[in-house]
Design an enzyme around this catalytic site. Structure first.
Site, mmCIF file in Angstrom:
data_model
loop_
_atom_site.group_PDB
_atom_site.id
_atom_site.type_symbol
_atom_site.label_atom_id
_atom_site.label_comp_id
_atom_site.label_asym_id
_atom_site.label_seq_id
_atom_site.Cartn_x
_atom_site.Cartn_y
_atom_site.Cartn_z
ATOM 1 N N THR A 81 0.832 -1.216 0.000
ATOM 2 C CA THR A 81 0.000 0.000 0.000
ATOM 3 C C THR A 81 0.864 1.264 0.000
ATOM 4 O O THR A 81 0.676 2.150 -0.845
ATOM 5 C CB THR A 81 -0.910 -0.011 1.255
ATOM 6 O OG1 THR A 81 -1.606 -1.253 1.277
ATOM 7 C CG2 THR A 81 -1.896 1.127 1.238
ATOM 8 N N GLU A 99 9.850 10.096 8.828
ATOM 9 C CA GLU A 99 8.683 10.944 9.132
ATOM 10 C C GLU A 99 7.377 10.146 9.135
ATOM 11 O O GLU A 99 6.499 10.372 9.969
ATOM 12 C CB GLU A 99 8.594 12.084 8.100
ATOM 13 C CG GLU A 99 7.467 13.057 8.332
ATOM 14 C CD GLU A 99 7.546 13.758 9.675
ATOM 15 O OE1 GLU A 99 8.495 14.503 9.914
ATOM 16 O OE2 GLU A 99 6.641 13.548 10.511
ATOM 17 N N GLY A 117 1.409 8.896 10.319
ATOM 18 C CA GLY A 117 1.166 8.819 8.863
ATOM 19 C C GLY A 117 1.585 10.095 8.156
ATOM 20 O O GLY A 117 2.763 10.469 8.165
ATOM 21 N N ILE A 140 0.897 13.178 8.961
ATOM 22 C CA ILE A 140 1.040 14.387 9.801
ATOM 23 C C ILE A 140 2.520 14.648 10.051
ATOM 24 O O ILE A 140 3.230 13.775 10.536
ATOM 25 C CB ILE A 140 0.349 14.205 11.171
ATOM 26 C CG1 ILE A 140 -1.092 13.751 11.009
ATOM 27 C CG2 ILE A 140 0.437 15.466 12.003
ATOM 28 C CD1 ILE A 140 -1.761 13.382 12.321
ATOM 29 N N GLU A 164 -6.517 -4.723 10.419
ATOM 30 C CA GLU A 164 -5.925 -5.876 9.746
ATOM 31 C C GLU A 164 -6.631 -7.151 10.168
ATOM 32 O O GLU A 164 -7.370 -7.168 11.156
ATOM 33 C CB GLU A 164 -4.449 -5.941 10.098
ATOM 34 C CG GLU A 164 -3.764 -4.655 9.686
ATOM 35 C CD GLU A 164 -2.276 -4.773 9.570
ATOM 36 O OE1 GLU A 164 -1.775 -5.897 9.479
ATOM 37 O OE2 GLU A 164 -1.633 -3.725 9.555
ATOM 38 N N ASP A 173 0.891 -0.826 18.542
ATOM 39 C CA ASP A 173 1.260 0.097 17.461
ATOM 40 C C ASP A 173 1.463 1.508 18.030
ATOM 41 O O ASP A 173 2.482 2.156 17.759
ATOM 42 C CB ASP A 173 0.147 0.089 16.398
ATOM 43 C CG ASP A 173 0.389 1.090 15.291
ATOM 44 O OD1 ASP A 173 1.110 0.763 14.341
ATOM 45 O OD2 ASP A 173 -0.141 2.223 15.381
ATOM 46 N N LYS A 196 4.954 3.901 18.429
ATOM 47 C CA LYS A 196 5.014 5.291 17.953
ATOM 48 C C LYS A 196 5.393 6.251 19.083
ATOM 49 O O LYS A 196 6.218 7.150 18.889
ATOM 50 C CB LYS A 196 3.678 5.675 17.318
ATOM 51 C CG LYS A 196 3.406 4.929 16.008
ATOM 52 C CD LYS A 196 1.974 5.132 15.563
ATOM 53 C CE LYS A 196 1.669 4.459 14.245
ATOM 54 N NZ LYS A 196 0.222 4.405 13.961
ATOM 55 N N GLY A 225 -3.064 5.398 5.890
ATOM 56 C CA GLY A 225 -3.604 5.408 4.527
ATOM 57 C C GLY A 225 -2.504 5.595 3.502
ATOM 58 O O GLY A 225 -1.434 6.134 3.789
HETATM 59 N N1 HSE Z 1 -2.964 0.690 11.834
HETATM 60 C C1 HSE Z 1 -2.183 1.901 11.941
HETATM 61 C C2 HSE Z 1 -3.107 3.026 12.369
HETATM 62 C C3 HSE Z 1 -1.542 2.187 10.618
HETATM 63 O O1 HSE Z 1 -4.306 2.868 12.234
HETATM 64 O O2 HSE Z 1 -2.659 4.042 12.870
HETATM 65 C C4 HSE Z 1 -0.629 3.382 10.602
HETATM 66 O O3 HSE Z 1 0.466 3.222 11.442
#
Ligand code: HSE
Length: 399
Positions: free
Chosen positions: A11, A124, A129, A131, A185, A196, A200, A297
């Site tokens: 993607t 970055e 994503g 931002i 997913e 996740d 981050k 995205g």
């Molecule tokens: N699954 C993650 C989210 C993808 O929704 O933030 C982007 O890191």
């Protein structure tokens, strides 16, 4: 002409190729040169696809091609991404990645390798994503001591919590809907259990602290235990449940946590809904700043990757230092932290008062046979000791 290779045509990787094509001219003006994709590394052949002629299966083809100066890593996961990225940096190529697992675990080491070879390693797109948050932290908010970063940095869970709140549906149903729409997913564990977001916030905290924060050390709670009954209580309190990732500079140390919180409408993250992300940063001289936008995205994430390509293309012969030492930072124990809690128990109000003293009892429409209340602010450790005496159904922190 600057030659680029993209590792991973999923993607994000295909999004990068698309963005480089859609905005070819404006990017060329900014860079002062055109950017051309020479290779795409993937296991698949993409038979009949326009990308087919650029596909290679062996990363060494890229390593050995001196013409390629910038490499994009959008494969995901730590291996083989780590081996490939390391080889690219050692071969004197600049690298950008969207891969938070790789950056959270190997960021400090890859930055060291980049420095040793006078190239750049940028990431970055690994947080928030599309931002911009990493470059602002590294390049713009440099006059400040960053005191706090608190964000909604997982779009999947924010979408799910928003749907649960707007439609009154339960976790399992909203998960199926999110999977059908491609927001979650097939194995949703990393998102719904908060891992996740943990990776981050570990990256952001490492950048602020200038040294390695291991995501495994961050106390992490997800949203899989949040029910429609919790949402009813949240509504009766006029609050919203949001999965927050937060990191604070306290004294000489840092504290970080990922957990659902009940936010009041005045909180800057209260109105961040759906798949959107927002990151609130507090600096000691700046005060508050908010970064809001598409946190995931194809094209938004590719936009951040391509912005790294542009940055690196403009600094082809210059290493841009990023302070992130490998020496591990010990986080402050979250149990020392003060919080207020909303609690649901299978007890009487008298028992709750006997354990917590005066509390604010909360009722929710149609919910009977249990007691809901909000505690005073207290250390997490004290809260745990007190609740050990009660039959607790749920606890959610209150901001
Ligand atoms: N699954 C993650 C989210 C993808 O929704 O933030 C982007 O890191």
């Amino acid at each position: 002409m600057i030659k680029v290779a993209v590792m991973g045509f999923g993607t994000i990787g295909s999004g990068v190729v698309e963005v480089l094509s859609i905005n070819r001219e404006s990017i060329a003006k900014r860079v002062g040169d055109t950017i051309d994709v020479k290779y795409v590394l993937d296991l698949r052949d993409f038979e009949g696809h326009p990308i087919q002629k650029k596909i290679v299966h062996d990363y060494r083809t890229i390593v050995e091609d001196k013409e390629v100066s910038i490499v994009v890593e959008t494969m995901g996961g730590v291996e083989p991404a780590y081996t490939f990225v390391k080889a690219m940096l050692e071969a004197g190529k600049h690298v950008t990645t969207s891969n938070k697992a790789l950056v959270a675990e190997k960021g400090a080491e890859l930055l060291e390798i980049a420095k040793a070879h006078q190239v750049n390693f940028q990431f970055e797109a690994s947080v928030g994503g599309g931002i911009p948050i990493i470059r602002p932290l590294k390049n713009c908010l440099t006059a400040d001591v960053i005191e706090e970063i608190t964000g909604i940095i997982n779009g999947t869970t924010n979408y799910m919590l928003t749907e649960m709140s707007e439609k009154g549906v339960d976790f399992d149903d909203v998960l199926k809907d999110a999977q059908a729409k491609g927001y979650a997913e097939k194995d949703p564990t990393a998102d719904v259990e908060g891992y996740d977001a943990g990776r981050k916030i570990a990256i952001l905290t490492s950048l602020v602290a200038g040294q390695q924060v291991d995501f495994e050390d961050i106390h992490t709670e997800g949203i899989s235990h949040i029910t429609s009954t919790d949402i009813k209580y949240a509504k009766s309190m006029g609050r919203a449940i949001k999965l927050l990732a937060t990191s604070k500079h306290v004294g000489d140390g840092y504290a970080a946590m990922v957990a659902p919180f009940l936010l009041n409408p005045e909180h800057p993250l209260f109105s961040v809904n759906g798949v959107f992300n927002a990151i609130f940063v507090k600096g000691n001289v700046l005060g508050d700043a908010m970064f809001y936008g598409s946190g995931a995205g194809k094209l938004p994430t590719a936009s951040a990757v391509v912005a790294d390509i542009v940055e690196m293309a403009k600094h082809m012969d210059k290493h841009i230092p990023i302070e992130w030492r490998r020496e591990k930072l010990e986080l402050i124990d979250y149990k020392d932290f003060d919080n207020r809690f909303f609690v649901r128990v299978n007890e009487s109000e008298e028992t709750v008062k006997a354990v917590f003293g005066e509390v604010e009892f909360v009722k929710a429409e149609g919910v009977t046979g249990e007691v809901g209340f909000v505690t005073a602010v207290m250390p997490e450790s004290e809260f745990e000791t007190r609740t050990a005496k009660l039959a607790v159904i749920q606890k959610i922190r209150v901001k």
